[in-house]
Each structure stands twice: as structure tokens, then as C-alpha cells.
Scaffold this motif. Structure first.
Motif, PDB file in Angstrom:
ATOM      1  N   SER A 147      59.742 -27.936  41.856  1.00 56.40           N
ATOM      2  CA  SER A 147      59.387 -28.871  40.785  1.00 56.40           C
ATOM      3  C   SER A 147      58.625 -30.084  41.312  1.00 56.40           C
ATOM      4  N   PHE A 148      59.197 -30.708  42.356  1.00 59.06           N
ATOM      5  CA  PHE A 148      58.612 -31.996  42.719  1.00 59.06           C
ATOM      6  C   PHE A 148      57.338 -31.844  43.531  1.00 59.06           C
ATOM      7  N   LYS A 194      65.083 -35.763  49.167  1.00 58.75           N
ATOM      8  CA  LYS A 194      66.162 -36.749  48.984  1.00 58.75           C
ATOM      9  C   LYS A 194      67.487 -36.129  49.444  1.00 58.75           C
ATOM     10  N   ASN A 198      61.890 -40.315  39.603  1.00 62.15           N
ATOM     11  CA  ASN A 198      60.764 -39.371  39.507  1.00 62.15           C
ATOM     12  C   ASN A 198      61.229 -37.989  39.042  1.00 62.15           C
ATOM     13  N   ALA A 205      60.775 -34.687  37.806  1.00 60.45           N
ATOM     14  CA  ALA A 205      59.499 -33.971  37.893  1.00 60.45           C
ATOM     15  C   ALA A 205      58.952 -33.584  36.521  1.00 60.45           C
ATOM     16  N   ARG A 209      69.132 -32.372  38.188  1.00 65.13           N
ATOM     17  CA  ARG A 209      69.907 -31.206  38.592  1.00 65.13           C
ATOM     18  C   ARG A 209      71.289 -31.627  39.068  1.00 65.13           C
ATOM     19  N   THR A 215      67.492 -26.766  43.300  1.00 66.06           N
ATOM     20  CA  THR A 215      68.036 -27.644  44.342  1.00 66.06           C
ATOM     21  C   THR A 215      68.839 -28.782  43.739  1.00 66.06           C
ATOM     22  N   GLU A 266      70.693 -31.664  45.731  1.00 65.19           N
ATOM     23  CA  GLU A 266      71.016 -32.174  47.076  1.00 65.19           C
ATOM     24  C   GLU A 266      72.365 -32.868  47.134  1.00 65.19           C
TER      25      GLU A 266
HETATM   26  N1  LIG Z   1      62.719 -32.171  41.050  1.00 66.93           N
HETATM   27  C1  LIG Z   1      62.625 -33.481  41.001  1.00 66.93           C
HETATM   28  O1  LIG Z   1      62.599 -34.098  39.920  1.00 66.93           O
HETATM   29  C2  LIG Z   1      62.586 -34.268  42.297  1.00 66.93           C
HETATM   30  C3  LIG Z   1      62.079 -35.575  42.288  1.00 66.93           C
HETATM   31  C4  LIG Z   1      62.034 -36.296  43.467  1.00 66.93           C
HETATM   32  C5  LIG Z   1      62.465 -35.714  44.653  1.00 66.93           C
HETATM   33  N2  LIG Z   1      62.945 -34.441  44.640  1.00 66.93           N
HETATM   34  C6  LIG Z   1      63.390 -33.893  45.921  1.00 66.93           C
HETATM   35  O2  LIG Z   1      62.398 -32.958  46.375  1.00 66.93           O
HETATM   36  C7  LIG Z   1      63.021 -32.002  47.207  1.00 66.93           C
HETATM   37  C8  LIG Z   1      62.574 -30.644  46.730  1.00 66.93           C
HETATM   38  O3  LIG Z   1      63.188 -30.502  45.489  1.00 66.93           O
HETATM   39  P1  LIG Z   1      62.562 -29.735  44.239  1.00 66.93           P
HETATM   40  O4  LIG Z   1      63.007 -30.457  43.031  1.00 66.93           O
HETATM   41  O5  LIG Z   1      61.110 -29.479  44.407  1.00 66.93           O
HETATM   42  O6  LIG Z   1      63.413 -28.397  44.402  1.00 66.93           O
HETATM   43  P2  LIG Z   1      63.195 -26.999  43.718  1.00 66.93           P
HETATM   44  O7  LIG Z   1      64.526 -26.332  43.716  1.00 66.93           O
HETATM   45  O8  LIG Z   1      62.472 -27.207  42.436  1.00 66.93           O
HETATM   46  O9  LIG Z   1      62.199 -26.266  44.738  1.00 66.93           O
HETATM   47  C9  LIG Z   1      62.537 -26.157  46.094  1.00 66.93           C
HETATM   48  C10 LIG Z   1      61.351 -25.450  46.742  1.00 66.93           C
HETATM   49  O10 LIG Z   1      61.574 -25.383  48.147  1.00 66.93           O
HETATM   50  C11 LIG Z   1      61.296 -24.060  48.565  1.00 66.93           C
HETATM   51  N3  LIG Z   1      62.033 -23.760  49.787  1.00 66.93           N
HETATM   52  C12 LIG Z   1      63.370 -23.741  49.964  1.00 66.93           C
HETATM   53  N4  LIG Z   1      63.648 -23.379  51.232  1.00 66.93           N
HETATM   54  C13 LIG Z   1      62.466 -23.177  51.855  1.00 66.93           C
HETATM   55  C14 LIG Z   1      62.085 -22.791  53.168  1.00 66.93           C
HETATM   56  N5  LIG Z   1      63.019 -22.538  54.106  1.00 66.93           N
HETATM   57  N6  LIG Z   1      60.773 -22.669  53.463  1.00 66.93           N
HETATM   58  C15 LIG Z   1      59.853 -22.908  52.520  1.00 66.93           C
HETATM   59  N7  LIG Z   1      60.126 -23.286  51.247  1.00 66.93           N
HETATM   60  C16 LIG Z   1      61.436 -23.415  50.934  1.00 66.93           C
HETATM   61  C17 LIG Z   1      61.725 -23.187  47.406  1.00 66.93           C
HETATM   62  O11 LIG Z   1      61.127 -21.920  47.488  1.00 66.93           O
HETATM   63  C18 LIG Z   1      61.198 -24.009  46.228  1.00 66.93           C
HETATM   64  O12 LIG Z   1      59.841 -23.710  46.003  1.00 66.93           O
HETATM   65  C19 LIG Z   1      64.533 -32.210  47.088  1.00 66.93           C
HETATM   66  O13 LIG Z   1      65.032 -32.883  48.228  1.00 66.93           O
HETATM   67  C20 LIG Z   1      64.661 -33.120  45.856  1.00 66.93           C
HETATM   68  O14 LIG Z   1      65.798 -33.967  45.946  1.00 66.93           O
HETATM   69  C21 LIG Z   1      63.022 -33.705  43.502  1.00 66.93           C
END
Ligand SMILES: NC(=O)c1ccc[n+]([C@@H]2O[C@H](COP(=O)([O-])OP(=O)(O)OC[C@H]3O[C@@H](n4cnc5c(N)ncnc54)[C@H](O)[C@@H]3O)[C@@H](O)[C@H]2O)c1
Ligand SMILES: O=P(O)(O)OC[C@H](O)CO
Length: 356
Positions: free
Chosen positions: A29-30, A123, A153, A155, A270, A294, A296
Motif C-alpha cells: 500500500s504505502f 514503521k 499517512n 495510504a 491495519r 502488514t 507492525e
Molecule cells: N499502509 C500504510 O498506510 C502505511 C503508511 C506509512 C507507513 N507504512 C509502513 O510501510 C511499511 C510497508 O507497509 P505497507 O503498508 O506497504 O504493507 P503491505 O502489507 O501493504 O505491503 C508490504 C509489501 O512488502 C512486500 N514484502 C514483504 N516481504 C518482502 C520481502 N522479503 N522482499 C520483498 N518484498 C517484501 C510485500 O510483498 C508487499 O508488497 C510498513 O512498515 C508500514 O508500517 C504503511
């Protein structure tokens, strides 16, 4: 009633003469939301998705059908499953990989690094080592310019063009400026900080309390209770972060109270969803399986609970959550014990607890 929508008022930005070259690692997502903003700002932007079929589909459809199926992404945004096509010859690498895989991915890109700036979007806190992502960057990619990006943020709201703000924290002014150029717009304002650990801890720690607030929502608590929990969460976060060298005033910013408020208030979070499911009586495995994304905060509760005992930092909410989630203690009983805690200072940076 109309949705709040100013995107129609915004004239497209002039494409920069020398576009920044941005890579985004992590097709969730992010990563997708940030890559889309960079592409919209005229950056040459490519996302790395480890799944080849998904990368091909996203390249063709310009849609992330797994995580953000309702949103059409920028036509110029590129996708690849090959790190060697994405990482070299870039100015900025945004890393949006969950903390459990963060170090592994950095090890994979290390041979391709030649001066690119590394910006963590993650995060989380690494299990067992208690390393923050900025620590892992310095360990695995020494000497690279690095920063962390964190703030309220959600996403889905960002890709829906709802106004938002974030913080880029780095000791490098050049890196801060480059990230602001790449991502800043009238829909997504990028503020600057030099307190890397403070901004990073704000983003990681708030996930703990989002789980608590989701549980509270399942129990239908009132606004007074929510406000007290949010405020005491901020006190706990800043107390812990200051022990690790953060500036307490950082928590007055977007990566502190801003992100805490957003994540603790929104069913889009989440971590909030995990807490709500737990509050409804699901066990942890059921809650995680139902989410399929995810969150965290579960790992962060484990890491911070253990570290707070090692460092002797008073973290009653975190430890209460640990007892409920990992020791099976009854939530209402634990909530009551929190309310039965003794007299405390409201803001310990104003009146130290020892004087209460
Ligand atoms: N979603 C949000 O709103 C948001 C906002 C800010 C920060 N974040 C942070 O961003 C980070 C990513 O979260 P997200 O929301 O994108 O999660 P998500 O669950 O939407 O996606 C996670 C991505 O990481 C990939 N991934 C997992 N393990 C992997 C590996 N070993 N090699 C390559 N790719 C791998 C997955 O395939 C997936 O595409 C987290 O730490 C989250 O806290 C998320
Ligand atoms: O969905 P969450 O709980 O990981 O929160 C998303 C963002 O971190 C909110 O800033």
C-alpha cells in the motif's frame, strides 16, 4: 454532503527539467502511494515488486490490484521484479519493506549502491536486535546518505487525493530537500526534521497504541476514555523515545501526535483493525489471518515491552497490551488495573514524576 476534495483545484506541476530518479522497494500500500506521488511530481519512478507476475500486471494496468485495487496510478509509473533494473542509477531509494524483511532486502541491494540516498518508509523495529530501520541502513549500507519518512499517512487516503502531511528526517539537508522535491505537493506536504530517531520511533511506537484504540473501539469506549488513552500513549511514547536519545518536542509534530491521532482514529489502520478484531474476541492468529496485510504493531509490542523492562522505562499501556495479547490476561481486568495505577504527573517534562 460533498467529500472534501481540492484536487480539482490543483494545476498539474511543470515537469522538472532534470527529473529526479526514484526507486521504491515494496509493492504494498504505502510503497505504491509514495511512488505514485513521485511519478505525479515528474520523477522518473520505478517500483520493485518481488512477484514477477504482479509486476507485469501493474506495468500493464497501472493498478495495484492486491493492495489498492480501486485506484488508477500515474501512467509514467514503472514496475519491475528485477532489483538490478530498479536500484542502479537512481537519486533516491524509498524502502517500504516490512521490518521483518528489511535487512534481507538491504543486503540484496548493497552491491548496487553507489551514492543513492536511502529513505526508510517502514514503521517497525527489528525483532531480537531492537534495531530501528535507520540502524539497519547504517549497518548494511555504511556511508550512504539516509533518512526516514513518517507521519499521518494512511495510504488509501493519500491515493484518494485527500490532503496529508509527512516528515522527512535526516541530518542531511540535501537529502531532506531532495525528498521534499520528489514528494511535496499541495496534496502532500513534506515537513523537515533532523531528529531521525525521534521521527522513526514516533512512527513505530504509535502502532502499539493503535491496537489499544482498536480494542477500545470494539468495547465501545467513550470519547473521554479515547482522549485519555491517546494522551497517555503520547506520554509513554515520548518517555521511551527520550530514553533512546530522541527530542521530546519531536512528538508535538506530525510523526508524533499527528500519526498517533490518525492511526488511533481510523479503521483504515491495519493496527487499529487488529486491535478491533482482538476486542471482538478473535485470537491473534485469527486477527492476522483476517487482515492479510502488514501490521507492525504486534511485533513492536513484543520488542518494546522487553526493551522497556531492560531499560526500566515505565510503559504501562504497552505492558498491559503484552499481557492481554501474549499472556491471555482478561482485557477488562487489565484496563481496570491501568485505571488503578497511582498518582502520576500529567506531563513529566513539566513536572517530574518524582515530585508527585
Ligand atoms: N499502509 C500504510 O498506510 C502505511 C503508511 C506509512 C507507513 N507504512 C509502513 O510501510 C511499511 C510497508 O507497509 P505497507 O503498508 O506497504 O504493507 P503491505 O502489507 O501493504 O505491503 C508490504 C509489501 O512488502 C512486500 N514484502 C514483504 N516481504 C518482502 C520481502 N522479503 N522482499 C520483498 N518484498 C517484501 C510485500 O510483498 C508487499 O508488497 C510498513 O512498515 C508500514 O508500517 C504503511
Ligand atoms: O495501517 P497502519 O496501522 O500500519 O498505519 C498506516 C500509517 O502508518 C498511518 O500513518
Amino acid at each position: 454532503m460533498n467529500d472534501f476534495n481540492i484536487s480539482a483545484l490543483i494545476t498539474p506541476r511543470e515537469k522538472p527539467a532534470t527529473p529526479l530518479r526514484v526507486a521504491v522497494l515494496g509493492g504494498g500500500s504505502f510503497g505504491t502511494a509514495m511512488a505514485n506521488l513521485a511519478a505525479r511530481n515528474g520523477c522518473e519512478t520505478c517500483m520493485w515488486i518481488r512477484d514477477e507476475k504482479a509486476a507485469q500486471d501493474m506495468q500493464q494496468s497501472k493498478r495495484n490490484k492486491r493492495y489498492l485495487p480501486d485506484f488508477q496510478l500515474e501512467e509514467t509509473l514503472q514496475f519491475s521484479s528485477k532489483l538490478e533494473d530498479v536500484v542502479p542509477n537512481r537519486d533516491i531509494i524509498l524502502v517500504a519493506i516490512p521490518s521483518h524483511s528489511y535487512r534481507d532486502v538491504l543486503k540484496q541491494i548493497a552491491p548496487m549502491i553507489s551514492g543513492q540516498a536511502i529513505v526508510s518508509l517502514t514503521k517497525g523495529i527489528e525483532a531480537e536486535t531492537f534495531c530501528l530501520m535507520s540502524d539497519i541502513i547504517q549497518q548494511e549500507l555504511p556511508e550512504v546518505p539516509f533518512g526516514v519518512l513518517s507521519g499521518p499517512n494512511l495510504a488509501k487516503e493519500i491515493v484518494a487525493n485527500m490532503p496529508a502531511g509527512t516528515v522527512i528526517a535526516s541530518t542531511s539537508e540535501a537529502l531532506r530537500n531532495a525528498v521534499q522535491t520528489a514528494l511535496h505537493s499541495a496534496l502532500f506536504r513534506v515537513f523537515a526534521s533532523s531528529d531521525v530517531h525521534g521521527v522513526e520511533l514516533g512512527g513505530a511506537l504509535k502502532n502499539i497504541y493503535a491496537i489499544a484504540m482498536g480494542m477500545g473501539a470494539a468495547y465501545n469506549v467513550g470519547e473521554n476514555t479515547r482522549s485519555m488513552l491517546l494522551t497517555r500513549a503520547l506520554a509513554e511514547m515520548s518517555r521511551f523515545a527520550v530514553t533512546l536519545g530522541a527530542n521530546p518536542l519531536t512528538f508535538l509534530g506530525l510523526s508524533g501526535v499527528g500519526d498517533l491521532f490518525a492511526t488511533c482514529s481510523s479503521p483504515l489502520s491495519r493496527n487499529y483493525q487488529i486491535g478491533y478484531a482482538l476486542g471482538q474476541g478473535k485470537n491473534l492468529e485469527e486477527a492476522i489471518a483476517a487482515l492479510g496485510q502488514t501490521a507492525e504493531g504486534i511485533n513492536t509490542i513484543r520488542q518494546v515491552s522487553a526493551q522497556s523492562r531492560l531499560l526500566n522505562v515505565y510503559m504501562p499501556i504497552t505492558n498491559a497490551l503484552y499481557e492481554v495479547i501474549f499472556e491471555g490476561k482478561p482485557p477488562l481486568g487489565i484496563a481496570l488495573s491501568l485505571m488503578q495505577n497511582g498518582h502520576r504527573s500529567d506531563v513529566e517534562f513539566v513536572l517530574p514524576h518524582e515530585q508527585v
